[in-house]
Motif scaffolding. Structure first.
Motif, PDB file in Angstrom:
ATOM      1  N   PRO A 347      43.088 -14.041 -29.409  1.00 46.15           N
ATOM      2  CA  PRO A 347      43.024 -14.502 -30.804  1.00 46.15           C
ATOM      3  C   PRO A 347      42.774 -15.999 -30.928  1.00 46.15           C
ATOM      4  O   PRO A 347      42.182 -16.458 -31.907  1.00 46.15           O
ATOM      5  CB  PRO A 347      44.399 -14.113 -31.370  1.00 46.15           C
ATOM      6  N   LEU A 348      43.190 -16.759 -29.944  1.00 47.27           N
ATOM      7  CA  LEU A 348      42.956 -18.207 -29.984  1.00 47.27           C
ATOM      8  C   LEU A 348      41.465 -18.509 -29.832  1.00 47.27           C
ATOM      9  O   LEU A 348      40.949 -19.437 -30.466  1.00 47.27           O
ATOM     10  CB  LEU A 348      43.757 -18.892 -28.876  1.00 47.27           C
ATOM     11  N   LEU A 349      40.783 -17.739 -28.997  1.00 46.29           N
ATOM     12  CA  LEU A 349      39.339 -17.922 -28.872  1.00 46.29           C
ATOM     13  C   LEU A 349      38.642 -17.617 -30.196  1.00 46.29           C
ATOM     14  O   LEU A 349      37.724 -18.330 -30.620  1.00 46.29           O
ATOM     15  CB  LEU A 349      38.786 -17.033 -27.762  1.00 46.29           C
ATOM     16  N   MET A 350      39.068 -16.559 -30.853  1.00 53.13           N
ATOM     17  CA  MET A 350      38.492 -16.226 -32.157  1.00 53.13           C
ATOM     18  C   MET A 350      38.754 -17.340 -33.171  1.00 53.13           C
ATOM     19  O   MET A 350      37.891 -17.669 -33.986  1.00 53.13           O
ATOM     20  CB  MET A 350      39.080 -14.908 -32.663  1.00 53.13           C
ATOM     21  N   LEU A 367      33.974 -21.948 -24.100  1.00 53.18           N
ATOM     22  CA  LEU A 367      34.340 -20.675 -24.729  1.00 53.18           C
ATOM     23  C   LEU A 367      33.809 -19.501 -23.909  1.00 53.18           C
ATOM     24  O   LEU A 367      34.510 -18.503 -23.698  1.00 53.18           O
ATOM     25  CB  LEU A 367      33.798 -20.621 -26.151  1.00 53.18           C
ATOM     26  N   ALA A 368      32.557 -19.607 -23.442  1.00 47.51           N
ATOM     27  CA  ALA A 368      31.967 -18.518 -22.651  1.00 47.51           C
ATOM     28  C   ALA A 368      32.774 -18.257 -21.390  1.00 47.51           C
ATOM     29  O   ALA A 368      33.019 -17.106 -21.012  1.00 47.51           O
ATOM     30  CB  ALA A 368      30.520 -18.861 -22.297  1.00 47.51           C
ATOM     31  N   SER A 369      33.198 -19.326 -20.707  1.00 48.86           N
ATOM     32  CA  SER A 369      33.980 -19.172 -19.484  1.00 48.86           C
ATOM     33  C   SER A 369      35.322 -18.503 -19.763  1.00 48.86           C
ATOM     34  O   SER A 369      35.741 -17.584 -19.050  1.00 48.86           O
ATOM     35  CB  SER A 369      34.191 -20.541 -18.834  1.00 48.86           C
ATOM     36  N   LEU A 370      36.003 -18.955 -20.806  1.00 47.48           N
ATOM     37  CA  LEU A 370      37.297 -18.367 -21.153  1.00 47.48           C
ATOM     38  C   LEU A 370      37.132 -16.912 -21.593  1.00 47.48           C
ATOM     39  O   LEU A 370      37.951 -16.051 -21.236  1.00 47.48           O
ATOM     40  CB  LEU A 370      37.962 -19.186 -22.253  1.00 47.48           C
ATOM     41  N   ALA A 371      36.100 -16.636 -22.389  1.00 48.02           N
ATOM     42  CA  ALA A 371      35.874 -15.268 -22.860  1.00 48.02           C
ATOM     43  C   ALA A 371      35.618 -14.334 -21.684  1.00 48.02           C
ATOM     44  O   ALA A 371      36.103 -13.192 -21.661  1.00 48.02           O
ATOM     45  CB  ALA A 371      34.706 -15.242 -23.846  1.00 48.02           C
ATOM     46  N   THR A 372      34.869 -14.797 -20.693  1.00 45.33           N
ATOM     47  CA  THR A 372      34.642 -13.987 -19.497  1.00 45.33           C
ATOM     48  C   THR A 372      35.957 -13.701 -18.789  1.00 45.33           C
ATOM     49  O   THR A 372      36.204 -12.579 -18.328  1.00 45.33           O
ATOM     50  CB  THR A 372      33.668 -14.706 -18.552  1.00 45.33           C
ATOM     51  N   SER A 373      36.819 -14.703 -18.689  1.00 47.06           N
ATOM     52  CA  SER A 373      38.100 -14.535 -18.005  1.00 47.06           C
ATOM     53  C   SER A 373      38.959 -13.451 -18.648  1.00 47.06           C
ATOM     54  O   SER A 373      39.634 -12.696 -17.950  1.00 47.06           O
ATOM     55  CB  SER A 373      38.872 -15.859 -17.990  1.00 47.06           C
ATOM     56  N   ALA A 383      28.459 -16.848 -27.111  1.00 49.11           N
ATOM     57  CA  ALA A 383      28.673 -18.263 -26.811  1.00 49.11           C
ATOM     58  C   ALA A 383      27.548 -18.821 -25.954  1.00 49.11           C
ATOM     59  O   ALA A 383      27.070 -19.940 -26.177  1.00 49.11           O
ATOM     60  CB  ALA A 383      30.020 -18.447 -26.115  1.00 49.11           C
ATOM     61  N   LEU A 384      27.077 -18.046 -24.979  1.00 49.29           N
ATOM     62  CA  LEU A 384      26.013 -18.513 -24.089  1.00 49.29           C
ATOM     63  C   LEU A 384      24.702 -18.720 -24.841  1.00 49.29           C
ATOM     64  O   LEU A 384      23.853 -19.497 -24.399  1.00 49.29           O
ATOM     65  CB  LEU A 384      25.816 -17.520 -22.947  1.00 49.29           C
ATOM     66  N   ARG A 394      23.078 -20.565 -16.343  1.00 45.79           N
ATOM     67  CA  ARG A 394      22.829 -19.468 -15.400  1.00 45.79           C
ATOM     68  C   ARG A 394      24.111 -19.067 -14.669  1.00 45.79           C
ATOM     69  O   ARG A 394      24.379 -17.880 -14.472  1.00 45.79           O
ATOM     70  CB  ARG A 394      21.745 -19.880 -14.398  1.00 45.79           C
ATOM     71  N   LYS A 395      24.881 -20.067 -14.271  1.00 45.76           N
ATOM     72  CA  LYS A 395      26.110 -19.777 -13.545  1.00 45.76           C
ATOM     73  C   LYS A 395      27.093 -18.995 -14.416  1.00 45.76           C
ATOM     74  O   LYS A 395      27.705 -18.019 -13.963  1.00 45.76           O
ATOM     75  CB  LYS A 395      26.751 -21.084 -13.076  1.00 45.76           C
ATOM     76  N   LEU A 396      27.229 -19.399 -15.681  1.00 52.00           N
ATOM     77  CA  LEU A 396      28.138 -18.695 -16.586  1.00 52.00           C
ATOM     78  C   LEU A 396      27.654 -17.272 -16.851  1.00 52.00           C
ATOM     79  O   LEU A 396      28.459 -16.338 -16.925  1.00 52.00           O
ATOM     80  CB  LEU A 396      28.265 -19.471 -17.902  1.00 52.00           C
TER      81      LEU A 396
END
Length: 564
Positions: A347-350, A367-373, A383-384, A394-396
């Motif tokens: 919910p914090l990401l949202m 955000l993309a990194s955290l969402a993937t986690s 996000a990407l 590319r890495k993300l």
């Protein structure tokens, strides 16, 4: 590295009072005097006094290790060197705490860290790998340059955590000082003292940072491992530190599925801390952290699914730096991810999304990194879309695709019947069943798998988990059937390929095994299991040419030898 401690010791030796008229000493050659003097530089023997009575063999503690590019390039034979370092640490922790550190894997970490502060490196490591499936995650990073006076110039950790970082040690100046001051001794004698001091430092600094992650703070005793500066006299934990470390170890090993199970009972123990253990402010801060964790209400990620199509809010159009309204929830989400409390992060990401500017690529990347986690893969894709194309993008994207492969949620129109906001719950439930299978709790895994299949009947994840469960139960025909069902739904299911390849290899169906293991490597090149299994297959069938080719491919792609 800690050459100052050596120089101070040499100065102290030089200032010793000369023999007086009545100080009778046996005559010695200049070489003999140097040999006596160098003995004073030998490090203190580490204390091996047990923290309590133990029963049974040492308990296993799994450690995952990442080595960054500079560390790998500057530390010769770094893998063997770190394995030897852990072996020395084990001589202490087995005796004192009845645990044994086992290296789960040694992995490459391509992020450069030259000139980066340890705090930022630690955050990078925590974001790279939350480490939910191991007990500790360690980063081996860019060697320190210059003369270090503090342990925390070459090691970093947070209190009550599960990650720490260690810089490489380059003690060239100390070696030069030994050569200069003890030039009459043989190179072998000087090398022996140099080696003893270096391995002592490595062991003490590892123990120091590891102990910080279990709540120990600094003390000023000359022999204290938790002293903020290094000296060859550092040798022991205090009795209270042993109690604290033992309590945290016992708690974590008893409840491996929880991030910080020690929190509930830690307050009472911390209240007994002697006044010489850190400052009153430090003791109060740790107690407050433990109390806050104990009070926290964790969201039920297995509860009712949200109804309706989840829509990501449109971000603002202004091209501005990350606003506090975006930064604050992302910082809080990062903390929860570090603590393996992934459900609390979602919910914090949202909350952050409406406050991220269209062109704020750095914040969108975060955000993309955290969402993937947390398994919010549709959110990561969105996000990407705001991150400029390049190496980071590319890495993300590769990390998100690997995450999809690992939880058997490949791309598909209709997303296997899941809404976007169902994905984190799916990922958490998948991981729950997978963890039970990994621990050999087959009965519990079957119960949770039945619920998982009922909730997600279309996705291939249930078939993959059933395949893994039957494989663990040694019911190979049932495992093959489930894995083939998963592949019928999608060829992107990583574990199905790996398990089918492993089964085929055990049955000497070499061509089938090679096909599936090759596919598994393609889906997740960073996972050593598939590489290792294919290498073993080639050795078993004496395919020397293909083995050599595989070794070259692994070296070219991952800059490390093929795992055996």
């Amino acid at each position: 590295m800690f050459v100052l401690s050596l120089l101070f010791a040499l100065e102290a030796l030089a200032q010793k009072k000369k023999p007086g008229m009545f100080d009778f000493q046996q005559w010695k050659t200049p070489e003999g005097h140097q040999r006596d003097a160098i003995k004073h530089l030998a490090p203190q023997q580490l204390d091996l006094t047990p923290s309590g009575p133990f029963r049974g063999e040492p308990r296993k503690v799994r450690v995952r290790v990442y080595a960054d590019r500079d560390y790998r390039s500057m530390i010769v034979h770094w893998r063997k060197g770190f394995e030897a370092q852990v072996a020395r640490v084990n001589r202490v922790v087995e005796a004192v705490f009845n645990v044994r550190l086992e290296i789960e894997s040694l992995r490459q970490w391509d992020s450069p860290h030259a000139g980066v502060q340890l705090e930022a490196i630690l955050t990078d490591l925590e974001t790279l790998d939350p480490g939910r499936d191991v007990d500790w995650t360690v980063g081996l990073v860019t060697p320190f340059k210059g003369v270090a006076t503090s342990i925390h110039q070459i090691g970093g950790a947070r209190l009550l955590a599960r990650h720490f970082v260690l810089r490489g040690m380059d003690d060239e100046k100390e070696g030069q000082a030994l050569d200069r001051e003890f030039g009459l001794l043989s190179p072998d004698e000087r090398a022996r003292v140099y080696g003893e001091r270096k391995t002592h430092k490595e062991t003490v600094i590892f123990l120091h940072e590891w102990a910080h992650t279990m709540g120990t703070i600094h003390d000023e005793y000359d022999t204290a491992i938790m002293h903020p500066t290094y000296d060859a006299k550092r040798a022991a934990f205090s009795e209270f530190q042993k109690r604290l470390i033992s309590f945290v170890l016992d708690s974590r090993l008893a409840a491996p599925e929880e991030a910080f199970p020690e929190s509930a009972g830690l307050g009472a123990l911390l209240a007994e801390a002697p006044t010489e253990e850190g400052t009153s402010k430090e003791r109060a801060s740790i107690a407050a952290l433990a109390a806050e964790r104990a009070r926290r209400t964790r969201p039920d990620t297995g509860g009712p699914r949200n109804q309706g199509e989840a829509r990501l809010p449109d971000p603002p159009a202004a091209d501005v730096e990350a606003s506090p309204k975006a930064r604050a929830p992302l910082d809080a989400a990062t903390t929860y991810v570090r603590q393996r409390d992934l459900g609390a992060a979602v919910p914090l990401l949202m909350d952050a999304i409406p406050h991220i500017a269209h062109k704020d690529g750095k914040t969108w990347a975060r955000l993309a990194s955290l969402a993937t986690s947390v398994g919010a893969l549709s959110m990561a894709d969105t996000a990407l879309g705001h991150v400029d194309r390049g190496q980071q993008s590319r890495k993300l994207a590769e990390q998100a695709e690997t995450r999809r492969a690992r939880i058997a949620l490949p791309r598909r129109k209709g997303n296997w019947g899941l809404k976007a906001d169902d994905e984190p719950t799916y990922a958490a439930q998948f991981q729950k069943v997978d963890d039970l299978i990994g621990k050999g709790e087959i009965a519990g895994a079957r119960i949770h798998l039945t619920a998982f299949r009922r909730t997600y009947p279309v996705a291939p994840g249930a078939d993959v988990l059933e395949c893994a469960l039957e494989f663990g139960a040694k019911r190979l025909p049932a495992a093959v059937k489930a894995c083939e069902a998963a592949l019928t739904k999608s060829d992107q299911t990583l574990r199905a390929h790996y398990l089918l390849g492993s089964i085929a290899a055990s049955q000497r169906r070499d061509t089938v095994a090679e096909k599936h293991l090759r596919r598994a490597i393609l889906l997740d090149p960073g996972n050593p299991d598939s590489w290792r299994a294919l290498g073993r297959l080639y050795r078993a069938i004496s395919a020397a040419g293909r083995l050599a080719e595989l070794e070259a491919q692994h070296e070219a792609l991952l800059s490390s030898p093929l795992p055996e």
